[in-house]
Design a protein around this motif. Structure first.
Motif, PDB file in Angstrom:
ATOM      1  N   LEU B 100      -3.296  15.713  -4.572  1.00 49.41           N
ATOM      2  CA  LEU B 100      -3.881  14.011  -4.666  1.00 49.41           C
ATOM      3  C   LEU B 100      -2.398  13.179  -4.551  1.00 49.41           C
ATOM      4  N   ASP B 101      -2.600  12.432  -3.788  1.00 50.42           N
ATOM      5  CA  ASP B 101      -1.726  11.487  -3.242  1.00 50.42           C
ATOM      6  C   ASP B 101      -1.496  10.534  -4.797  1.00 50.42           C
ATOM      7  N   ALA B 102      -0.259  10.197  -5.239  1.00 51.10           N
ATOM      8  CA  ALA B 102       0.156   9.326  -6.423  1.00 51.10           C
ATOM      9  C   ALA B 102      -0.660   8.134  -6.440  1.00 51.10           C
ATOM     10  N   ASP B 103      -1.195   7.554  -5.343  1.00 55.35           N
ATOM     11  CA  ASP B 103      -1.842   6.293  -5.439  1.00 55.35           C
ATOM     12  C   ASP B 103      -3.389   6.621  -5.249  1.00 55.35           C
ATOM     13  N   THR B 104      -3.944   7.750  -5.771  1.00 53.54           N
ATOM     14  CA  THR B 104      -5.273   7.763  -6.076  1.00 53.54           C
ATOM     15  C   THR B 104      -5.543   7.977  -7.351  1.00 53.54           C
ATOM     16  N   VAL B 210     -10.808   7.368  -5.723  1.00 51.82           N
ATOM     17  CA  VAL B 210     -10.653   6.314  -5.117  1.00 51.82           C
ATOM     18  C   VAL B 210      -8.857   6.494  -4.667  1.00 51.82           C
ATOM     19  N   HIS B 211      -8.855   5.934  -3.413  1.00 51.41           N
ATOM     20  CA  HIS B 211      -7.262   5.936  -2.843  1.00 51.41           C
ATOM     21  C   HIS B 211      -6.955   4.661  -2.259  1.00 51.41           C
ATOM     22  N   PHE B 212      -5.731   4.081  -3.230  1.00 51.96           N
ATOM     23  CA  PHE B 212      -5.345   2.743  -2.707  1.00 51.96           C
ATOM     24  C   PHE B 212      -4.197   2.960  -1.482  1.00 51.96           C
ATOM     25  N   GLN B 216      -0.037  -2.160  -0.101  1.00 53.52           N
ATOM     26  CA  GLN B 216      -0.016  -2.516  -1.535  1.00 53.52           C
ATOM     27  C   GLN B 216      -0.505  -1.907  -2.277  1.00 53.52           C
ATOM     28  N   LYS B 217       0.125  -1.276  -3.319  1.00 53.37           N
ATOM     29  CA  LYS B 217      -0.199  -0.213  -4.178  1.00 53.37           C
ATOM     30  C   LYS B 217      -0.322  -0.760  -5.693  1.00 53.37           C
ATOM     31  N   PRO B 218      -1.209  -0.251  -6.582  1.00 53.63           N
ATOM     32  CA  PRO B 218      -1.548  -0.914  -7.794  1.00 53.63           C
ATOM     33  C   PRO B 218      -0.334  -1.237  -8.746  1.00 53.63           C
TER      34      PRO B 218
HETATM   35 MN   LIG Z   1      -1.965   7.430  -0.467  1.00 49.72          MN
END
Ligand SMILES: [Mn+2]
Ligand SMILES: O=c1ccn([C@@H]2O[C@H](COP(=O)(O)OP(=O)(O)O)[C@@H](O)[C@H]2O)c(=O)[nH]1
Ligand SMILES: O=c1ccn([C@@H]2O[C@H](COP(=O)(O)OP(=O)(O)O)[C@@H](O)[C@H]2O)c(=O)[nH]1
Ligand SMILES: [Mn+2]
Lengths: 258, 258
Positions: B100-104, B210-212, B216-218
């Motif tokens: 999982l990407d860290a932005d999921t 969900v995947h951002f 722009q990251k959260p």
């Molecule tokens: Mn990602």
């Protein structure tokens, strides 16, 4: 065994799309027939232009109440345009067909699509568990047509359009064998945001059919478009060389959208 | 037979993502392990926070030149971050894993993903013949790792990132059986333009991960985001309740992007 490309235009705007599409199929030297469905809102001048480039032009009328299903439809006028597309299943003079939205454009011969079976289509970039209904391989059949109408009248369409309806009807598309899944090169839709530039750079030249989704259509003049400019340029080039002078005579033109 | 969720953070910004992701997996009551790979750029305070929520934190170093492949990499520093992700294949203490990407962000338990085989993933909304490499099922294997490195050094990556590389390596993904194709609910990426609102309205509640995507990251504060605000809200809620007070103590915070 006759096979055909089928498109639809319910007004003179979409008919400009259908004209350019038909010319693009000719330039790509398709060996299949070209069939355009129109409604009687399409002016007769434009209809005769369509007859010159297409092999067949037929008039469809959603609310003709020729049968029980259509009678039931009269209670659902909201589904009008959606249902018009379904008429393609009635073209049983063809053993197989590929539906193309009037806002698509053929860049290279794609006749190999006729080797696929119903229902073959490309994943939708908005929600890829569903297929985009702008390009699909189908088998004309009166029975399928009736089943689709029955389904539509009972269930409606979750997006109010043909795409929601067709995805609900052919709901196993996502889990079918990969042969039902067409490559993106057969229905390249592009958006403003996140269109994977690196993939386009590497595979853009292999694209065979582009699809100008969204409210901005190539036959709209006015403020900027969200589409790949080289594809728009190709559309306007075909329009300029084959369509513009004739449609002007026929009294219709590009649609100005302020 | 140990199975694990695996993610990666090469700096304290992505580590904030990994922290929230790990907490989201806990809240979804996963029965699998959580493994976070970090590089030594991640500060020790944040690393110890990661250890509290994850089952394992391991340090990876791309350019450690422990073996021939890594030596060859020294000539390709551009592929650094790309290659860091590949280290997940070395985690052979797990029989199967999901990267999982860290932005999921996990919204609901998705442990059923471990029933799938390598390589299972979701179509990319930019070019759906390719899979999005933010979520994928894989089988750790030293051999696959070496083959991937070999492939990468020889062919590079057409998009300069791990997604181009993994798609070129697992190039038959598109034509594989449908079991390798994960539903969009396991990697819902959203864009500003054309995100098929009707499908989201009907199926949004079924989304599990969900995947951002995008720049722009959260964990970036500053001007507006292109992501579904309810998902961003969920990210910030988890961040507020589990992460913020600790990372402030650890001396790191949301990253301000002007
Ligand atoms: Mn990602
Ligand atoms: O007023 C309309 C709307 C749609 N269509 C036909 O239905 C297709 C689907 O609509 P559209 O292409 O506008 O939808 P989009 O692809 O943008 O979702 C068109 O290409 C036309 O073939 C039409 O003839 N008249
Ligand atoms: O500087 C970086 C860039 C990426 N990553 C890791 O690689 C993944 C893929 O990058 P990113 O999510 O930024 O790409 P996108 O999904 O936006 O294409 C991240 O989620 C992280 O797990 C990282 O740790 N540090
Ligand atoms: Mn269309």
């Amino acid at each position: 065994m006759t096979e055909a490309w089928v498109t639809l235009a319910t007004n003179d705007g979409y008919a400009q799309g259908a004209l350019v599409l038909a010319h693009s199929l000719r330039e790509a030297r398709t060996t299949r027939k070209i069939h355009v469905m129109v409604t009687n809102q399409v002016s007769s001048g434009v209809r005769s232009l369509l007859s010159e480039v297409a092999d067949a032009v037929s008039t469809v009328d959603v609310m003709d109440s020729n049968d029980a299903e259509n009678l039931r439809l009269i209670g659902r006028p909201d589904l009008g345009v959606t249902f018009t597309k379904l008429h393609c299943w009635r073209l049983t003079q063809y053993t197989k067909a590929v539906f193309l939205d009037a806002d698509t454009l053929v860049l290279q011969n794609a006749d190999e699509l006729f080797e696929r079976e119903e229902i073959s289509a490309v994943a939708d970039i908005g929600w890829p568990d569903f297929f985009n209904s702008g390009v699909f391989v189908f088998k004309p059949s009166q029975e399928t047509y009736k089943a689709l109408l029955e389904f539509a009248v009972t269930n409606g369409s979750f997006d109010g359009g043909d795409q929601g309806l067709l995805n609900a009807f052919f709901s196993d598309w996502f889990s079918r064998a990969s042969s039902f899944r067409l490559s993106f090169i057969y229905n390249m839709t592009s958006g403003l945001f996140y269109s994977y530039a690196a993939a386009y750079k590497k595979y853009g030249k292999t694209v065979k059919i582009v699809h100008f989704i969204g409210s901005q259509k190539p036959w709209h003049t006015g403020p900027g478009s969200s589409h790949q400019s080289e594809h728009l340029a190709r559309w306007h080039s075909l329009h300029g060389s084959h369509v513009a002078k004739h449609t002007e005579v026929a009294g219709t033109q590009l649609v100005h959208v302020p």
